[in-house]
Design an enzyme around this catalytic site. Structure first.
Site, PDB file in Angstrom:
ATOM      1  N   PHE A  91     -26.040  28.332  -3.955  1.00 46.04           N
ATOM      2  CA  PHE A  91     -26.457  29.342  -3.552  1.00 46.04           C
ATOM      3  C   PHE A  91     -25.220  29.810  -2.243  1.00 46.04           C
ATOM      4  O   PHE A  91     -25.907  29.988  -0.877  1.00 46.04           O
ATOM      5  CB  PHE A  91     -27.606  30.037  -3.190  1.00 46.04           C
ATOM      6  CG  PHE A  91     -29.143  29.784  -4.150  1.00 46.04           C
ATOM      7  CD1 PHE A  91     -29.215  30.347  -4.747  1.00 46.04           C
ATOM      8  CD2 PHE A  91     -29.367  28.498  -3.643  1.00 46.04           C
ATOM      9  CE1 PHE A  91     -29.952  30.549  -5.985  1.00 46.04           C
ATOM     10  CE2 PHE A  91     -29.873  27.993  -5.199  1.00 46.04           C
ATOM     11  CZ  PHE A  91     -30.757  29.425  -5.543  1.00 46.04           C
ATOM     12  N   CYS A 146     -41.283  53.417  13.929  1.00 41.17           N
ATOM     13  CA  CYS A 146     -39.741  52.858  12.883  1.00 41.17           C
ATOM     14  C   CYS A 146     -40.907  51.613  12.850  1.00 41.17           C
ATOM     15  O   CYS A 146     -40.818  50.571  13.501  1.00 41.17           O
ATOM     16  CB  CYS A 146     -38.997  52.932  14.016  1.00 41.17           C
ATOM     17  SG  CYS A 146     -37.698  52.323  12.646  1.00 41.17           S
ATOM     18  N   ASN A 160     -19.726  31.272   3.569  1.00 39.38           N
ATOM     19  CA  ASN A 160     -19.855  30.819   5.004  1.00 39.38           C
ATOM     20  C   ASN A 160     -20.571  29.715   5.388  1.00 39.38           C
ATOM     21  O   ASN A 160     -20.094  29.464   6.576  1.00 39.38           O
ATOM     22  CB  ASN A 160     -21.096  31.783   5.203  1.00 39.38           C
ATOM     23  CG  ASN A 160     -22.001  31.976   6.252  1.00 39.38           C
ATOM     24  OD1 ASN A 160     -20.696  32.355   7.498  1.00 39.38           O
ATOM     25  ND2 ASN A 160     -23.417  31.336   6.941  1.00 39.38           N
ATOM     26  N   CYS A 218     -35.080  31.500   4.090  1.00 39.77           N
ATOM     27  CA  CYS A 218     -35.548  32.849   4.849  1.00 39.77           C
ATOM     28  C   CYS A 218     -37.193  33.574   3.876  1.00 39.77           C
ATOM     29  O   CYS A 218     -37.075  34.314   4.599  1.00 39.77           O
ATOM     30  CB  CYS A 218     -34.539  33.777   3.500  1.00 39.77           C
ATOM     31  SG  CYS A 218     -34.668  33.980   2.340  1.00 39.77           S
ATOM     32  N   GLU A 265     -22.396  30.020  -6.760  1.00 39.49           N
ATOM     33  CA  GLU A 265     -23.401  31.438  -7.137  1.00 39.49           C
ATOM     34  C   GLU A 265     -22.773  32.638  -7.820  1.00 39.49           C
ATOM     35  O   GLU A 265     -22.531  31.868  -8.797  1.00 39.49           O
ATOM     36  CB  GLU A 265     -22.236  32.185  -5.930  1.00 39.49           C
ATOM     37  CG  GLU A 265     -22.597  32.754  -5.723  1.00 39.49           C
ATOM     38  CD  GLU A 265     -23.410  33.469  -4.622  1.00 39.49           C
ATOM     39  OE1 GLU A 265     -24.750  35.078  -5.416  1.00 39.49           O
ATOM     40  OE2 GLU A 265     -24.042  32.918  -4.071  1.00 39.49           O
TER      41      GLU A 265
END
Length: 432
Positions: A294, A74, A299, A389, A315
């Site tokens: 963003f 996987c 959050n 990220c 956003e």
């Protein structure tokens, strides 16, 4: 095939080991830096080669036994053979190398890496679904490591939320028993604090028997069932009639509701740690005005609102902004407001872009925020916190911010995706 020995000297961005043979890079899955290994060539290319691991002559001290029995087949994880502490150290090295190579910058200080529970952490994701005629059954899971066109044949996932990880094989059997088995290409999953949801994408209308089978499965396993006959706007609950997905941020007494296809941070435990570090780096004061770019569902925005005089989240997705605004109202945070804007287009004439902000938070997707940095931050901003990220885009944008009069005061990695090569990081920029 002819076997040969080589020494692994590094890791690629996707977690494969790198050997240098005849002055040419060879990429080898399942290997670790410092190991002496036996290999056979898998594919040869003009500028690099790919090889398969046959055996380990000298193992790295960081090597561990993979927990998942599907590991190697996987593609969901690339680093289960590496101890978690070594994984996070490797990710910190990747970030440092990107800062040096791309941004030409070095942090004044390195933050201690953030890490959490490395198993059963994933609360959001998408299963691929495929009927395999040769096996006369449906497979549900992630793509195969060796051939991404195929779905890996798995029964259990060690990194998915515990309400779903042990049930992958049961979900496959469920789909295999439907008359629409050939018409379901994917299943998305999302877990809130109290509700876990499955979203079945179907390319043809479901029979009443199929719908009942899905309802029965949901009832038996305590799962909310959604259907998706078309694009994202067509997602609707099948059972129960009005499921509620939400997660709490206890430290700031905030709760966020979301829909099953909304973006939320994949790792709930790490999200709490990331929020704590972000708030620490922002060093919020009661009079601060903060811009959160963003912002998604809020959050970061809503926890920030517990400490600052005003916070505005921006956003690009209308639905997320609607739900962020509703979350602010639900939590009694009237001084948190939200704007819709495509942040990859020039927004310098918008009112929020022309205002003075004490602090700015950036949490962009992989592409980064270089378009924004052409006109932000303005002179009144003395502190920027950047959650990333993708280490390459952070490094590039760090170079831009340094040129604009900031210093890279601190940076570090956060292991949002244990056992993968994904690098999540955070950086603090202060006005010089």
């Amino acid at each position: 095939m002819i076997e040969f020995e080589a020494t692994i000297i590094g890791l690629t961005h996707d977690g494969r080991g790198v050997a240098r043979i005849d002055n040419k890079a060879t990429f080898v899955p399942g290997t670790l830096p410092g190991e002496r290994v036996r290999l056979v060539y898998h594919k040869r290319h003009r500028k690099y080669d790919e090889a398969d691991l046959v055996g380990i002559v000298e193992a790295s001290p960081a090597r561990v036994e993979p927990k998942c029995r599907h590991y190697g087949q996987c593609s969901g994880c690339a680093l289960q053979h590496m101890a978690p502490a070594a994984q996070i150290a490797a990710k910190q090295r990747v970030l440092a190398e990107n800062f040096e190579r791309i941004g030409k910058v070095t942090p004044d200080a390195w933050l201690p890496p953030l890490a959490g529970e490395p198993w059963a952490y994933r609360r959001k994701g998408r299963f691929s679904v495929r009927y395999v005629a040769k096996k006369e059954r449906v497979l549900v899971g992630f793509r195969e490591e060796s051939n991404p066109r195929f779905v890996a044949d798995i029964e259990h996932c060690e990194v998915i939320h515990p309400a779903l990880g042990p049930k992958v094989g049961l979900i496959a059997a469920l789909v295999g028993g439907l008359s629409a088995a050939h018409d379901i290409p994917q299943i998305e999953f999302a877990a809130g604090d109290d509700t876990v949801a499955l979203v079945f994408r179907h390319l043809a209308p479901l029979t009443e028997a199929d719908r009942q089978a899905l309802v029965d499965f949901g009832k038996a396993h305590g799962l909310a069932i959604y259907l998706q006959p078309g694009n994202h706007s067509t997602v609707h609950p099948l059972w129960p009639e009005a499921p509620r997905l939400a997660f709490a941020i206890p430290a700031q007494d905030v709760e966020l509701e979301f829909l099953p296809l909304d973006f939320v941070q994949v790792n709930a435990g790490m999200n709490q740690r990331m929020l704590a570090r972000t708030l620490e780096l922002l060093d919020l004061q009661p009079a601060d005005r903060v811009l959160d770019l963003f912002c998604g569902l809020g959050n970061f925005t809503l926890p920030i609102a517990r400490y600052a005089a005003e916070v505005v989240g921006v956003e690009g997705e209308h639905g997320l902004v609607e739900r962020a605004s509703a979350n602010a109202a639900r939590n009694g945070l009237g001084h948190a407001s939200f704007q819709v804007a495509n942040l990859f287009e020039d927004q310098r004439n918008e009112s929020w872009a022309k205002q003075a902000w004490d602090k700015i938070l950036l949490d962009p997707p992989r592409a980064g925020a270089n378009e924004l940095l052409e006109y932000l931050p303005r002179k009144g901003t003395d502190r920027v916190v950047y959650v990333s990220c993708h280490p390459g885009s952070l490094a590039r944008d760090a170079g831009i911010l340094v040129q604009k009069g900031f210093r890279l005061a601190a940076a570090g990695v956060m292991d949002m995706f244990p056992h993968t090569a994904h690098v999540e990081s955070i950086a603090l920029f202060e006005r010089r």
